[in-house]
Design a protein around this motif. Structure first.
Motif, PDB file in Angstrom:
ATOM      1  N   GLU A  79       0.818  -1.167   0.054  1.00  0.00           N
ATOM      2  CA  GLU A  79       0.021  -0.167   0.203  1.00  0.00           C
ATOM      3  C   GLU A  79       0.894   1.417  -0.023  1.00  0.00           C
ATOM      4  OE1 GLU A  79      -2.440  -0.023   3.456  1.00  0.00           O
ATOM      5  OE2 GLU A  79      -3.552  -2.203   2.731  1.00  0.00           O
TER       6      GLU A  79
ATOM      7  N   ALA B 130      -2.207   7.399   2.383  1.00  0.00           N
ATOM      8  CA  ALA B 130      -3.488   6.790   1.771  1.00  0.00           C
ATOM      9  C   ALA B 130      -4.093   7.922   1.394  1.00  0.00           C
ATOM     10  CB  ALA B 130      -4.097   6.242   3.050  1.00  0.00           C
ATOM     11  N   ASP B 131      -3.985   9.245   1.682  1.00  0.00           N
ATOM     12  CA  ASP B 131      -4.851  10.361   1.178  1.00  0.00           C
ATOM     13  C   ASP B 131      -4.396  10.572  -0.452  1.00  0.00           C
ATOM     14  OD1 ASP B 131      -5.884  10.676   3.560  1.00  0.00           O
ATOM     15  OD2 ASP B 131      -4.565  12.222   4.256  1.00  0.00           O
TER      16      ASP B 131
ATOM     17  N   PRO C 249      -5.469   6.300  -2.227  1.00  0.00           N
ATOM     18  CA  PRO C 249      -6.101   5.313  -1.329  1.00  0.00           C
ATOM     19  C   PRO C 249      -6.093   3.675  -1.554  1.00  0.00           C
ATOM     20  CG  PRO C 249      -7.718   6.355  -2.662  1.00  0.00           C
ATOM     21  CD  PRO C 249      -6.241   6.917  -2.973  1.00  0.00           C
TER      22      PRO C 249
ATOM     23  N   THR D 201      -8.203   1.548  -1.724  1.00  0.00           N
ATOM     24  CA  THR D 201      -9.500   1.304  -2.395  1.00  0.00           C
ATOM     25  C   THR D 201      -9.150   1.376  -3.946  1.00  0.00           C
ATOM     26  OG1 THR D 201     -10.341   3.523  -2.193  1.00  0.00           O
ATOM     27  CG2 THR D 201     -11.070   1.420  -0.694  1.00  0.00           C
ATOM     28  N   ARG D 202      -8.113   2.048  -4.400  1.00  0.00           N
ATOM     29  CA  ARG D 202      -7.901   2.527  -5.932  1.00  0.00           C
ATOM     30  C   ARG D 202      -7.608   1.108  -6.406  1.00  0.00           C
ATOM     31  NH1 ARG D 202      -4.593   7.625  -7.547  1.00  0.00           N
ATOM     32  NH2 ARG D 202      -6.463   8.450  -6.546  1.00  0.00           N
TER      33      ARG D 202
ATOM     34  N   ALA E 169      -3.847   0.671   7.721  1.00  0.00           N
ATOM     35  CA  ALA E 169      -4.410   1.480   6.830  1.00  0.00           C
ATOM     36  C   ALA E 169      -5.727   2.400   7.469  1.00  0.00           C
ATOM     37  CB  ALA E 169      -5.216   0.565   5.615  1.00  0.00           C
ATOM     38  N   ARG E 170      -6.165   3.559   6.771  1.00  0.00           N
ATOM     39  CA  ARG E 170      -7.034   4.405   7.259  1.00  0.00           C
ATOM     40  C   ARG E 170      -8.258   3.557   7.063  1.00  0.00           C
ATOM     41  NH1 ARG E 170      -6.525  10.500   5.723  1.00  0.00           N
ATOM     42  NH2 ARG E 170      -4.817  10.044   7.118  1.00  0.00           N
TER      43      ARG E 170
ATOM     44  N   GLN F  66     -12.299   3.352   5.594  1.00  0.00           N
ATOM     45  CA  GLN F  66     -12.909   4.070   4.880  1.00  0.00           C
ATOM     46  C   GLN F  66     -14.363   3.895   5.390  1.00  0.00           C
ATOM     47  OE1 GLN F  66     -11.721   5.890   2.283  1.00  0.00           O
ATOM     48  NE2 GLN F  66      -9.735   5.009   2.663  1.00  0.00           N
TER      49      GLN F  66
END
Length: 507
Positions: free
Chosen positions: A344, A348-349, A352, A354-355, A382-383, A385
């Motif tokens: 990753e 993450a900003d 992200p 999820t991309r 990970a942040r 969502q």
């Protein structure tokens, strides 16, 4: 946890023989045992002249059980026949309170049969009879009868909850397992579905009656009920205030099974434990039907997990070389995935997690990870969502639907059904009431008795009628042959004193 050491010790079989001897003696009201007495009890239990353990073997076992806290040891000078025996400190043993509970827990696991799972639908009429007897006893001021009946109710409801939990756990294991035997499942599917269907029908039929019986008890006074039960409670080591608190908590737990708590806002409803149990039963029926479809398709198509694994084993056997077998293994079990796909981006900003990796730019990895597969240092988690706005919208839509249904139910009960045309909301509530009432619509002595159904604070009563009746709704005409419908508000309770639900019914 030291109390359970005997269950995992090297001589665990010998320790169980000794403790079972103490348990048998306890059942015969013999508390204190010497090593010779334990050997005699073991001989009786084994039924052979030559016991598996002698008094010499039992002595060290008793000392070890005493060190673990399972047994308590005391000195009994009355057993000494000579001065030498008196000087040798003649010991006797008995179960400690915690040790006895540990032994019963271990024997409960050893004696449990995991296939004995059933729903106790026959307890429902007994619960109804006990609730009515409790109301009569509390109304008459019979404290001892109140205590006995309340204890019986608490034990019966606890047993029903435990049986239901065990049943659905066993059923979940059956549904989730991949090792399904079609013959054994098909042999028992009819009995299983009939058992769950009968339990769901009985629960729907008895739930309104049980809620009404609880309301009658509350009308006689909950405070007086708790006071009478606590005054006859024989747990003398607890103070009267503690006994009151315990019985009040038990009554509240019994009440929440069949009567929902008062809603904070008008129109909001809360499900009871009986409602949740019925929903779980319906979900279990759907899961069993899905499993039946899987088993049927497997038998019809001839492809199952067993046949697929046998076919794969043939491929491995026919592999020309070890490298080919390894390649087949990687392709089948998916173990050849590149390691960098699991990485990753540190921020993450910017990118992200999820991309999709099709759209994300390449990510730099360390040489240690590329060469050895080991991560050089742990990265940040990970942040999460979250979509709080959607959650709030869904919750608001649920509350709006509940309020609209409550308003429609109130309007439905405000006037006679046959003097007007019902709008869409009233029609939906009426159909839900008919659905709840139809589950309890059973023949009695060759005729169909009247039944009721509750929904959103109103109660529908279906009674016999000489001819047919017609209800005009927004969706058309509803014809009922020899039936008449009556909708009335649920009987009001006194929330300030007893915390009752206005309608006292369930769906």
């Amino acid at each position: 946890m030291r109390l359970f050491s005997f269950a995992t010790a090297e001589k665990r079989a010998e320790y169980l023989w000794v403790l079972r001897a103490f348990d048998s003696a306890r059942a015969a009201y013999v508390v204190l045992l010497h090593a010779d007495d334990v050997a005699e009890w073991i001989r009786r239990e084994s039924g052979v002249e030559d016991p598996p353990l002698t008094a010499v073997d039992i002595g060290p076992l008793l000392d070890q059980l005493h060190q673990w806290g399972v047994l308590e040891r005391s000195y009994d000078g009355t057993r000494a026949a000579t001065l030498a025996e008196y000087r040798n400190r003649h010991y006797v043993y008995q179960f400690s309170q915690a040790g006895f509970q540990a032994f019963r827990a271990v024997t409960g696991v050893l004696e449990a049969r995991m296939d004995e799972a059933a729903l106790s639908r026959l307890l429902l009429p007994e619960l109804l009879a006990d609730l009515r007897a409790l109301a009569e006893a509390n109304r008459g001021g019979d404290a001892e009868r109140v205590y006995r009946t309340l204890r019986r109710l608490d034990a019966a409801l606890t047993d029903m909850a435990a049986r239901a939990a065990h049943f659905y756990l066993s059923l979940g294991d059956l549904v989730r397992t991949t090792e399904i035997t079609p013959e054994s499942f098909l042999a028992h599917k009819d009995a299983l579905l009939a058992h769950m269907r009968e339990f769901s029908t009985d629960l729907a039929r008895f739930a309104p009656r049980l809620a009404e019986a609880i309301g009658e008890i509350e009308e006689t006074g909950v405070d007086e009920l708790v006071e009478r039960a606590a005054s006859c409670d024989e747990r003398v080591l607890l103070s009267l205030a503690q006994r009151r608190a315990d019985w009040r908590a038990r009554w509240q737990g019994l009440r929440t099974w069949f009567v929902a708590a008062d809603s904070v806002k008008p129109g909001d409803t809360e499900s009871t434990e009986a409602d949740r149990l019925r929903e779980a039963t319906m979900s279990a029926i759907a899961a069993v039907l899905s499993l039946l479809r899987r088993v049927t398709e497997t038998r019809r198509g001839g492809v199952s997990r067993e046949s697929a694994l046998r076919h794969l084993a043939g491929w491995f056997t026919a592999a020309p070389s070890a490298d080919s077998a390894h390649a087949l293994f990687d392709a089948v079990f998916g173990l050849g995935r590149p390691r960098h796909l699991a990485m990753e981006h540190p921020d993450a900003d910017i990118i992200p997690a999820t991309r999709s990796w099709w759209d994300a730019p390449p990510l730099e990895i360390s040489r240690t990870l590329a060469e050895t597969g080991r991560t050089p240092s742990p990265g940040a988690p990970a942040r999460i969502q979250r979509n709080d706005a959607s959650i709030r919208r869904l919750r608001q839509s649920q509350l709006d639907a509940q309020r609209a249904r409550a308003e429609a139910a109130k309007s439905l009960a405000a006037a006679d059904l046959y003097d007007r045309e019902l709008d869409e909301g009233e029609t939906e509530v009426l159909l839900r009431l008919l659905d709840a009432a139809s589950t309890a619509w059973v023949p009695v002595s060759g005729r169909v008795a009247g039944t009721t159904g509750s929904e959103s604070g109103v109660t529908l009563t279906v009674s016999e009628h000489p001819g047919s009746t017609v209800v005009r709704t927004a969706r058309g005409l509803l014809h009922l042959n020899n039936r008449k419908l009556e909708v009335r508000p649920g009987r009001a309770r006194t929330p300030a004193a007893h915390g009752g639900r206005p309608d006292g019914g369930t769906r």
